[in-house]
Design a protein around this motif. Structure first.
Motif, PDB file in Angstrom:
ATOM      1  N   CYS A   1       0.830  -1.212   0.000  1.00  0.00           N
ATOM      2  CA  CYS A   1       0.000   0.000   0.000  1.00  0.00           C
ATOM      3  C   CYS A   1       0.866   1.265   0.000  1.00  0.00           C
ATOM      4  CB  CYS A   1      -0.931   0.005   1.208  1.00  0.00           C
ATOM      5  SG  CYS A   1      -1.940   1.498   1.278  1.00  0.00           S
TER       6      CYS A   1
ATOM      7  N   CYS B   1      -7.539   5.849   1.527  1.00  0.00           N
ATOM      8  CA  CYS B   1      -7.325   4.971   0.372  1.00  0.00           C
ATOM      9  C   CYS B   1      -7.501   5.744  -0.935  1.00  0.00           C
ATOM     10  CB  CYS B   1      -8.325   3.816   0.442  1.00  0.00           C
ATOM     11  SG  CYS B   1      -8.290   2.753  -0.989  1.00  0.00           S
TER      12      CYS B   1
ATOM     13  N   CYS C   1      -3.297  -3.421  -3.242  1.00  0.00           N
ATOM     14  CA  CYS C   1      -3.508  -4.403  -2.174  1.00  0.00           C
ATOM     15  C   CYS C   1      -4.357  -5.583  -2.673  1.00  0.00           C
ATOM     16  CB  CYS C   1      -4.170  -3.745  -0.972  1.00  0.00           C
ATOM     17  SG  CYS C   1      -5.695  -2.871  -1.373  1.00  0.00           S
TER      18      CYS C   1
HETATM   19  S1  SF4 Z   1      -6.318   0.561  -2.830  1.00  0.00           S
HETATM   20 FE1  SF4 Z   1      -5.256  -0.670  -1.295  1.00  0.00          FE
HETATM   21  S2  SF4 Z   1      -3.107  -0.296  -1.724  1.00  0.00           S
HETATM   22 FE2  SF4 Z   1      -4.239   1.335  -2.751  1.00  0.00          FE
HETATM   23  S3  SF4 Z   1      -4.340   3.008  -1.270  1.00  0.00           S
HETATM   24 FE3  SF4 Z   1      -6.195   1.798  -0.977  1.00  0.00          FE
HETATM   25  S4  SF4 Z   1      -5.642   0.373   0.629  1.00  0.00           S
HETATM   26 FE4  SF4 Z   1      -3.725   1.176  -0.138  1.00  0.00          FE
END
Ligand code: SF4
Ligand code: SF4
Ligand code: SF4
Lengths: 279, 384
Positions: A153, A174, A180
């Motif tokens: 992440c 997020c 992720c």
């Molecule tokens: S999608 Fe997953 S990896 Fe991307 S910012 Fe959100 S939690 Fe983090």
């Protein structure tokens, strides 16, 4: 704002440790159904929401948070029949405002039914009967001890809470890059391809809804543990799912792991999944 | 200097107008995607990255390939690349801008993208990729603008720029290596988890990028008085030949490892690519075309007679570019998801909005590169 929320999430863990609550590490519905039922009633009567203001009524009516050094779950697949599976999924998804989409492509799920053939597909052997292959089990986030999802992440929007091992999500931070989702070897994460709110049958006011463009997954019911209640699926499972502290030698999960041969999904990847299956 | 970009004929302006038109169509679909969500793409819970990220991956290679003209020119003093170097640097700028746009349109919450810098996470390869890409863009803007300024004044570029140019060489390698690490370190995706992914990325980039550069140089020769020179083109063709050969070798190694070891989760992805799985064969036709073009281009390039015939060379360059675009811009990313970690075969085909947004970003890149090239041409025409 997102920072505050994050602090709060962290604090929730720290506080529960600092509160010197006697750790309630045994939570197995089957062994003590009444206990769990009482807990649920108590919770419903006294602490339906986490209110930011001063507590109303007597302080003693608030449950101590449940704490552990390493939360873990044991699922007894022998006890999972269709009805139980459905109850567990329903309990989780209703409680957590998980939307239901008609189109499979947009699907969001925190806990779901999967046959053995897919759940443990690298352990499939040709002589399995169709019956075993299509036997159902429940899949959810494993709250891995070495989670690859938090590692990738780029914003720390998903992170492991070191106090008790929960893998958490900050929906306000997020950016929706879905790295992720790519890195999770278990397909535990869902992305909000569309606005989820119109697809929630009945919105529960005491749990946040999510927005379009962020990732979500099972939280091991962190919000319930903080209020001293067992996870929703554990409670609904009628004894098929146990939940407790892996580090506590007297916990139910430890007893089950000592007495039964259990398997984990893809143990060879080194992620140390914390959901164990009795088969 | 900017005024140089706006002196052009009718065809120049109609070309730019066409590109703007494509960008506007893409913008319409992007607004739809922004308001409705990424649900209007073909992506799903199982195939969670697709067309956008694949284009990003391919274009990082194009951006990095500028080093194939910069390195011989500055490190080995290979004078024949004197004129083409600036074309390479400008192509890199266009390509990096496209990369960033593709990342931007793929985000679920694009306006939170600054969170990557507000909460820097050195354990995430995506964080590093963003950092090196930004750095590469800045380096190229700095280097090309300083050398253009010098050219305008008719003097040699200042000495202080040299260290930046030298720095840009390892930096170019880093952008594509880090992009490969984005994929190759994931236990969840056996298809990408191969140590040869980084080297393979570089090899295919150093074939596809220079192929595009040769085509652009040939085009400029026809459209203007600008001539990159036969020596430069021949040398680039040589570079493409080696890079393509190495890439084909790497692909062969991957196939050997997967099939000889016989590990099902390694084989199944290649099966999906080349023969299809459970009736799902979206990529099969594409991949065979890619293989065919790649191998035949290699045959044409290895033979000096055909390589030095510029008609054949032009064809070979198109073949190389298309072949590698299919390999990286379609095959590589999508196949990592099929079958899924649970062994399920899910289909993914990009939707119309997705393709239009992608086209618009390509048009944006073409626009930037056109304007920058035009600027160079006008400047050089004036100064001879
Ligand atoms: S999608 Fe997953 S990896 Fe991307 S910012 Fe959100 S939690 Fe983090
Ligand atoms: S199961 Fe997947 S999402 Fe859950 S902690 Fe492990 S890697 Fe992360
Ligand atoms: S632990 Fe809680 S969040 Fe996770 S699946 Fe069970 S009910 Fe849902």
């Amino acid at each position: 704002m997102s920072v505050d929320r994050r602090k709060f999430l962290k604090l929730a863990g720290v506080v529960s440790l600092g509160a010197a609550a006697k750790p309630v590490s045994t939570l197995l519905a089957s062994e003590d159904p009444i206990h769990v039922k009482k807990m649920e009633e108590g919770a419903a009567a006294t602490a339906p929401t986490v209110s930011p203001g001063p507590p109303q009524g007597e302080a003693s009516s608030f449950r101590e948070p449940l704490t552990a050094k390493r939360w873990a779950m044991v699922i007894d697949t022998r006890k999972l029949d269709e009805a139980t599976i459905e109850r567990c999924i329903d309990a989780c998804h209703t409680r957590h405002n998980v939307p239901e989409f008609e189109i499979k492509k947009d699907e969001i799920k925190w806990i779901w039914e999967e046959d053995f053939h897919h759940a443990f597909h690298e352990q499939d052997i040709p002589v399995y009967t169709e019956h075993i292959r299509h036997k159902s089990t429940l899949l959810l986030c494993n709250h891995c001890d070495e989670p690859p999802c938090t590692n990738v992440c780029p914003t720390e929007a998903t992170f492991k809470r070191e106090e008790d091992g929960l893998v958490m999500m900050d929906w306000h931070r997020c950016i929706g890059c879905r790295y992720c989702v790519v890195a999770c070897p278990y397909g535990s994460r869902s992305f909000n391809w569309r606005d989820p709110r119109p697809h929630i049958e009945e919105i529960q006011g005491d749990f946040p809804t999510r927005m379009r463009g962020v990732v979500e997954k099972c939280t091991f019911c962190e919000e319930r543990l903080a209020r001293g209640i067992a996870p929703a699926c554990v409670e609904a499972s009628g004894g098929a799912i146990a939940f407790g502290d892996l580090e506590d030698p007297h916990s139910s999960v430890r007893h089950l792991l000592e007495e039964h041969f259990t398997i984990r999904r893809k143990p060879n990847l080194g992620t140390q999944p914390q959901v164990y299956y009795i088969v | 200097m900017i005024e140089k970009a706006i002196q052009g004929g009718k065809s120049y302006y109609s070309w730019l107008a066409l590109l703007v038109g494509i960008m506007l169509i893409g913008a319409y679909y992007w607004v739809r995607q922004f308001t409705e969500g990424l649900g209007i793409t073909g992506l799903s819970r199982d195939v969670t990255w697709g067309f956008y990220i694949a284009q990003f991956t391919f274009l990082v290679g194009v951006a990095a390939s500028a080093v194939m003209v910069v390195l011989p020119y500055y490190l080995h003093n290979f004078k024949a690349f004197g004129k083409i170097t600036i074309l390479g640097e400008f192509l890199a700028i266009g390509a990096v801008l496209m990369c960033m746009s593709f990342i931007f349109v793929d985000m679920g919450q694009p306006f939170r993208i600054l969170n990557v810098f507000l909460h820097p996470s050195p354990h995430s390869m995506m964080f590093w990729d963003t950092v090196v890409l930004f750095g590469y863009l800045l380096l190229n803007i700095l280097i090309s603008s300083v050398s253009m300024q010098a050219e305008k004044k008719g003097v040699a570029p200042p000495k202080w720029i040299k260290p930046f140019i030298i720095l840009s060489i390892p930096w170019a390698f880093s952008i594509h290596t880090v992009t490969a690490m984005l994929y190759s370190g994931l236990a969840a995706r056996p298809f990408w988890m191969t140590a040869v992914l980084g080297p393979r990325f570089l090899a295919s980039a150093f074939a596809a990028g220079p192929a595009l550069l040769i085509l652009l140089a040939m085009l400029l020769r026809r459209l203007s008085k600008f001539d990159a020179g036969d020596r430069a083109i021949n040398q680039l063709a040589m570079i493409i030949t080696y890079a393509l050969g190495i890439n084909l070798f790497f692909v062969a190694m991957e196939l050997f490892t997967a099939f000889y070891s016989g590990i099902p989760e390694h084989i199944s992805h290649f099966k999906y690519l080349f023969v299809g799985l459970e009736g799902n064969n979206f990529l099969v036709g594409w991949m065979w075309v890619s293989m065919l073009l790649g191998v035949s281009a290699f045959v044409l390039l290895v033979n000096p007679k055909t390589r030095k015939n510029y008609k054949v060379l032009a064809f070979a360059c198109v073949a190389v570019f298309v072949s590698l675009w299919i390999e990286k811009g379609l095959g590589l990313v999508i196949t990592g998801f099929i079958p899924s970690p649970l062994g399920e075969v899910v289909s993914y085909v990009p939707t119309l909005p997705e393709v239009m947004i992608g086209l618009a970003i390509w048009a944006l890149g073409a626009f930037v590169v056109t304007v920058l090239y035009k600027m160079t041409l006008n400047l050089r025409e004036r100064w001879g």
